[in-house]
Design a protein around this motif. Structure first.
Motif, PDB file in Angstrom:
ATOM      1  N   VAL A  15      59.818  40.608 -17.518  1.00 44.64           N
ATOM      2  CA  VAL A  15      59.512  40.650 -16.054  1.00 44.64           C
ATOM      3  C   VAL A  15      59.084  41.928 -15.511  1.00 44.64           C
ATOM      4  O   VAL A  15      58.373  41.971 -14.704  1.00 44.64           O
ATOM      5  CB  VAL A  15      60.559  39.847 -15.503  1.00 44.64           C
ATOM      6  N   GLU A  16      60.046  42.818 -15.783  1.00 50.66           N
ATOM      7  CA  GLU A  16      59.676  44.321 -15.199  1.00 50.66           C
ATOM      8  C   GLU A  16      58.551  44.769 -15.822  1.00 50.66           C
ATOM      9  O   GLU A  16      57.923  45.219 -15.010  1.00 50.66           O
ATOM     10  CB  GLU A  16      60.962  45.158 -15.716  1.00 50.66           C
ATOM     11  N   ASN A  17      58.009  44.442 -17.013  1.00 55.55           N
ATOM     12  CA  ASN A  17      56.883  45.070 -17.573  1.00 55.55           C
ATOM     13  C   ASN A  17      55.467  44.389 -16.837  1.00 55.55           C
ATOM     14  O   ASN A  17      54.814  45.077 -16.624  1.00 55.55           O
ATOM     15  CB  ASN A  17      56.863  44.576 -19.247  1.00 55.55           C
ATOM     16  N   ILE A  18      55.707  42.999 -16.672  1.00 52.63           N
ATOM     17  CA  ILE A  18      54.671  42.456 -15.992  1.00 52.63           C
ATOM     18  C   ILE A  18      54.717  42.859 -14.576  1.00 52.63           C
ATOM     19  O   ILE A  18      53.532  43.044 -13.998  1.00 52.63           O
ATOM     20  CB  ILE A  18      54.989  40.981 -15.960  1.00 52.63           C
ATOM     21  N   GLN A  19      55.645  43.075 -13.788  1.00 51.30           N
ATOM     22  CA  GLN A  19      55.488  43.381 -12.502  1.00 51.30           C
ATOM     23  C   GLN A  19      55.143  45.048 -12.340  1.00 51.30           C
ATOM     24  O   GLN A  19      54.247  45.294 -11.302  1.00 51.30           O
ATOM     25  CB  GLN A  19      57.179  43.498 -11.910  1.00 51.30           C
ATOM     26  N   SER A  20      55.331  45.849 -13.571  1.00 56.12           N
ATOM     27  CA  SER A  20      54.685  47.242 -13.382  1.00 56.12           C
ATOM     28  C   SER A  20      53.107  46.926 -13.447  1.00 56.12           C
ATOM     29  O   SER A  20      52.420  47.640 -12.809  1.00 56.12           O
ATOM     30  CB  SER A  20      55.362  47.764 -14.666  1.00 56.12           C
ATOM     31  N   ILE A  21      52.687  45.872 -14.634  1.00 59.07           N
ATOM     32  CA  ILE A  21      51.386  45.649 -14.631  1.00 59.07           C
ATOM     33  C   ILE A  21      50.656  45.528 -13.260  1.00 59.07           C
ATOM     34  O   ILE A  21      49.727  45.935 -12.884  1.00 59.07           O
ATOM     35  CB  ILE A  21      51.137  44.736 -15.592  1.00 59.07           C
ATOM     36  N   ILE A  22      51.508  44.602 -12.462  1.00 60.26           N
ATOM     37  CA  ILE A  22      50.963  44.150 -11.199  1.00 60.26           C
ATOM     38  C   ILE A  22      50.655  45.350 -10.264  1.00 60.26           C
ATOM     39  O   ILE A  22      49.832  45.532  -9.611  1.00 60.26           O
ATOM     40  CB  ILE A  22      51.976  43.044 -10.612  1.00 60.26           C
ATOM     41  N   VAL A  23      51.858  46.209 -10.244  1.00 65.28           N
ATOM     42  CA  VAL A  23      51.583  47.340  -9.416  1.00 65.28           C
ATOM     43  C   VAL A  23      50.532  48.414  -9.803  1.00 65.28           C
ATOM     44  O   VAL A  23      49.831  48.562  -8.868  1.00 65.28           O
ATOM     45  CB  VAL A  23      52.958  47.981  -9.214  1.00 65.28           C
ATOM     46  N   HIS A  24      50.536  48.572 -10.917  1.00 61.16           N
ATOM     47  CA  HIS A  24      49.143  49.328 -11.463  1.00 61.16           C
ATOM     48  C   HIS A  24      47.891  48.892 -11.185  1.00 61.16           C
ATOM     49  O   HIS A  24      46.928  49.464 -10.812  1.00 61.16           O
ATOM     50  CB  HIS A  24      49.358  49.856 -12.841  1.00 61.16           C
ATOM     51  N   THR A  25      48.009  47.302 -11.337  1.00 61.83           N
ATOM     52  CA  THR A  25      46.671  46.726 -10.940  1.00 61.83           C
ATOM     53  C   THR A  25      46.376  46.859  -9.371  1.00 61.83           C
ATOM     54  O   THR A  25      45.063  47.057  -9.130  1.00 61.83           O
ATOM     55  CB  THR A  25      46.677  45.138 -11.334  1.00 61.83           C
TER      56      THR A  25
END
Length: 78
Positions: A15-25
């Motif tokens: 979940v944390e990794n995906i949320q980080s990807i969302i922020v960077h996107t």
């Protein structure tokens, strides 16, 4: 004979990794929108198309976050 045992799938930080990807996107989308001001019409159209693909990816990532969070709550670790 040595038997290789596969490593267990550790999904604890998905979940944390995906949320980080969302922020960077989202950051990339904002930077691309800012670049449109200095782009010709062809480049601007390409940027808009790429940001549309990013929006679609964000929808999928948000859905994945929900699924991972739900799986985590239910104790699934696969």
């Amino acid at each position: 004979m040595v038997k290789n045992k596969p490593n267990p799938d550790d999904r604890s930080d998905n979940v944390e990794n995906i949320q980080s990807i969302i922020v960077h996107t989202i950051e990339n989308m904002r930077e691309a929108e800012a670049a449109i001001e200095h782009s010709n019409s062809k480049d601007a159209a390409e940027i808009e198309a790429k940001n549309e693909r990013r929006r679609e990816a964000l929808d999928a990532l948000r859905s994945e976050v929900k699924e991972e969070a739900q799986a985590s709550q239910n104790g699934y670790t696969e």
